[in-house]
Design an enzyme around this catalytic site. Structure first.
Site, short mmCIF file in Angstrom:
data_model
loop_
_atom_site.label_atom_id
_atom_site.label_comp_id
_atom_site.label_asym_id
_atom_site.label_seq_id
_atom_site.Cartn_x
_atom_site.Cartn_y
_atom_site.Cartn_z
N SER A 41 25.59 -23.23 -47.46
CA SER A 41 24.71 -22.32 -48.20
C SER A 41 25.46 -21.10 -48.71
O SER A 41 25.29 -20.67 -49.85
CB SER A 41 23.54 -21.88 -47.32
OG SER A 41 22.72 -22.95 -46.98
N GLU A 112 22.04 -25.51 -65.96
CA GLU A 112 23.06 -26.39 -65.39
C GLU A 112 22.76 -27.84 -65.76
O GLU A 112 21.77 -28.13 -66.44
CB GLU A 112 23.14 -26.21 -63.87
CG GLU A 112 23.58 -24.80 -63.47
CD GLU A 112 23.70 -24.61 -61.97
OE1 GLU A 112 23.64 -25.62 -61.24
OE2 GLU A 112 23.85 -23.47 -61.54
N HIS A 226 30.70 -33.45 -56.56
CA HIS A 226 30.66 -32.42 -57.59
C HIS A 226 31.83 -32.66 -58.54
O HIS A 226 32.96 -32.89 -58.09
CB HIS A 226 30.77 -31.02 -56.96
CG HIS A 226 30.34 -29.93 -57.88
ND1 HIS A 226 31.10 -29.55 -58.97
CD2 HIS A 226 29.23 -29.14 -57.89
CE1 HIS A 226 30.47 -28.56 -59.61
NE2 HIS A 226 29.34 -28.31 -58.97
N ARG A 272 25.45 -35.12 -62.34
CA ARG A 272 26.74 -34.98 -61.67
C ARG A 272 27.45 -36.30 -61.41
O ARG A 272 28.66 -36.39 -61.48
CB ARG A 272 26.57 -34.21 -60.36
CG ARG A 272 26.31 -32.74 -60.58
CD ARG A 272 26.04 -32.01 -59.29
NE ARG A 272 25.92 -30.57 -59.53
CZ ARG A 272 25.57 -29.69 -58.61
NH1 ARG A 272 25.29 -30.10 -57.40
NH2 ARG A 272 25.49 -28.41 -58.91
N HIS A 329 30.24 -33.35 -52.21
CA HIS A 329 29.51 -32.10 -52.33
C HIS A 329 28.19 -32.09 -51.55
O HIS A 329 27.87 -31.12 -50.87
CB HIS A 329 29.22 -31.84 -53.81
CG HIS A 329 28.59 -30.52 -54.10
ND1 HIS A 329 29.17 -29.31 -53.74
CD2 HIS A 329 27.43 -30.19 -54.75
CE1 HIS A 329 28.41 -28.31 -54.15
NE2 HIS A 329 27.34 -28.81 -54.74
N GLU A 353 20.14 -30.05 -45.84
CA GLU A 353 20.91 -31.21 -46.25
C GLU A 353 20.96 -32.32 -45.21
O GLU A 353 21.06 -33.49 -45.54
CB GLU A 353 22.33 -30.78 -46.63
CG GLU A 353 23.14 -31.88 -47.28
CD GLU A 353 24.52 -31.43 -47.73
OE1 GLU A 353 25.33 -32.30 -48.08
OE2 GLU A 353 24.78 -30.21 -47.73
N ARG A 364 21.13 -35.46 -56.39
CA ARG A 364 20.45 -34.16 -56.42
C ARG A 364 20.63 -33.44 -57.74
O ARG A 364 21.74 -33.36 -58.27
CB ARG A 364 20.96 -33.27 -55.28
CG ARG A 364 20.38 -31.86 -55.33
CD ARG A 364 20.78 -31.03 -54.14
NE ARG A 364 22.19 -30.75 -54.04
CZ ARG A 364 22.83 -29.81 -54.76
NH1 ARG A 364 22.18 -29.10 -55.65
NH2 ARG A 364 24.12 -29.60 -54.57
#
Length: 517
Positions: A41, A112, A226, A272, A329, A353, A364
């Site tokens: 986090s 994003e 990622h 992603r 990630h 998570e 995600r």
């Protein structure tokens, strides 16, 4: 022995959120493997996604979430996430959490990958996770006992109910924490891979504990990579937020040719999994990939965290080309919970998570992770308080017992496990490599079967947990004979243009979920 109303394992945003809500009325203890600031986090750069903008809606956020999740999401969980998210964020703002604003005091909203509009709240430019975690630490530190440098070993189960957890201290003593309710919030398992954005402490401990306790685990094969980890001399050295591409940066090869052209309609802001595979394919052909940031004005002001990473690693910003590679990630799967965070074991909750509510599906959506921690951290706390039932156990074990070490195990090194996962259970998978990984892990699993984790050193425990979770992920991946989201099988490629997504909706097709219990 320490006894409390609620014991929380972990110190990320979901743990802190739940702790704050619970500690108003109950005694709460947080134990964490390292320091309270060691979590994924606190490393989160991107921000918090929520439909708080004037031209946005929860319906739009819902659509983007399930689209990125390849329609594998639990729609009830997504519904809760996107509808409750704005209210919880407004509560945070009203209680003093400061997000970035423009000169007119309007919230600055970023964009994003796979988002259809600007809806990302940021704090400190690209230091949102740090700002949120430190804000919440400030809220809980006066009313929650935080115990650092305690590695959770196993849950304590009595009469089929979780009554607490055993933990190993840095001085090699075993401690038992008895509680009415236990909340697992240990994060994911990115440390299983040699290239990862995760904190160094995150390697699947919570998943291994849950497996040993008999809890149900779902969707472990779905690992998000990622696309853009800063890279130098064969090593990753930090995350480059997707917000950079949201502000116009593009991925190019060593000849400055854009690599996303013709791959996806959203180009560099594709989901992603799509972008990570594009970079992986370029690397497989011997090409290097860079993030071209030349079009972003005031980059050093807008992205101070990334700027400092570049300076620390002597990557020249004046070239405006940041070398990047994909890295593990986020884990979309985890300990199966209902939408209130309750696992298959009574009195044991999981959040963040490490949990699998199904909210993320197979992949995600960017910046939904901090939102998940905030929303479901609140929900877990409220569910515990609503029907609070004290633990009637009269457990008599002694705290701080002597730790008996078992020194003869033959285990691989952490680097060997990470290499095995990256090479064989990574971005692109096939049956042969997955089977090879499974057999490799099973060779070592035989070493520690029948040995209680309380007899392991800290180093051995971490390796045993990594082997256990690596094996579970590989087993899950070999069983899912399709490509979807964070699980890509080159021997079962997705249909052209993702037409199977539409087919699933029309035919109402569902895939059997892989469950370990």
């Amino acid at each position: 022995m320490p006894r409390s109303n609620i014991i929380i394992i972990g110190s990320g945003i979901s743990a802190l959120t739940a702790a704050y809500q619970l500690s108003a009325d109950k005694n709460v203890i947080i134990i964490t493997k390292s320091k309270v600031t060691n979590s994924n986090s606190i490393l989160a750069q991107g921000g918090v996604a929520t439909s708080i903008g004037k031209d946005d809606s929860w319906q739009s956020h819902f659509k983007d979430t399930v689209s990125a999740g390849c329609y594998h999401n639990d729609e009830t969980a997504v519904d809760i996430l996107v509808k409750k998210g704005p209210d919880y964020l407004i509560d945070l703002i009203n209680n003093g959490m400061e997000f970035d604003k423009d000169e007119d005091e309007n919230l600055l909203l970023g964009k994003e990958g796979a988002h259809s509009t600007r809806r990302i709240l940021h704090a400190g430019g690209d230091a949102t996770g740090k700002a949120l975690v430190m804000y919440m630490v400030g809220k809980v530190k006066e009313r929650v006992q935080i115990i650092e440098d305690r590695t959770a070993i196993d849950f304590m189960i009595e009469n089929n109910r979780c009554i607490g957890v055993k933990a190993l201290a840095s001085d090699h003593t075993i401690e038992e924490y008895i509680a009415d309710y236990t909340i697992l919030a240990t994060g994911g398992c990115g440390g299983l891979y040699s290239s990862t954005s995760n904190d160094k402490t995150i390697c699947g401990d919570g998943l291994a504990m849950a497996y040993r306790a008999g809890a149900k685990l779902y969707d472990l094969e779905f690992i998000q990579f990622h696309p853009t980890l800063l890279h130098k001399e064969g090593k990753t050295c930090g995350l480059v937020s997707e917000a950079v591409r949201g502000e116009g940066a593009i991925l190019v090869d060593q000849d400055c040719k854009p690599i996303m052209s013709g791959i996806h309609p959203l180009l560099d802001l594709a989901p992603r999994d799509v972008v990570a595979r594009a970079i992986f394919n370029e690397n497989s052909r011997g090409n290097k990939v860079y993030l071209d940031i030349s079009m972003i004005d005031d980059f050093t002001v807008r992205f101070p965290t990334i700027t400092n990473l570049c300076i620390e690693n002597e990557i020249p910003l004046e070239r405006a080309l940041l070398p990047v590679v994909p890295g593990a990630h986020f884990s979309m799967g985890g300990v199966k919970t209902d939408v209130k965070g309750l696992t298959s074991i009574p009195s044991l909750y999981a959040v963040g998570e490490v949990a699998c509510t199904g909210v993320h599906g197979a992949n995600r959506l960017a910046s939904n992770s901090l939102l998940e921690g905030i929303v479901f951290g609140n929900i877990v706390a409220r569910d515990i308080l609503k029907d609070y039932s004290p633990n009637s156990s009269f457990h008599n074990s002694v705290s701080n017992s002597v730790h008996i070490r078992y020194d003869t195990l033959k285990l691989p090194s952490k680097a060997q496990i990470q290499e095995m996962m990256m090479d064989n259970v990574g971005i692109v998978r096939n049956h042969a490599r997955l089977q090879y990984a499974i057999e490799w892990f099973e060779t070592y699993k035989q070493e520690f079967e029948g040995i209680a984790p309380i007899h392991l050193s800290l180093e051995q425990l971490e390796l045993v947990n990594m082997i256990t979770v690596g094996w579970l992920i590989a087993r899950s991946a070999i069983m899912r004979t399709e490509s979807r989201g964070g699980h890509f099988r080159e021997d079962y490629p997705a249909e052209d243009n993702h037409s199977w997504y539409k087919k699933e909706i029309i035919q109402g097709k569902t895939f059997e979920t892989i469950v370990y219990s």
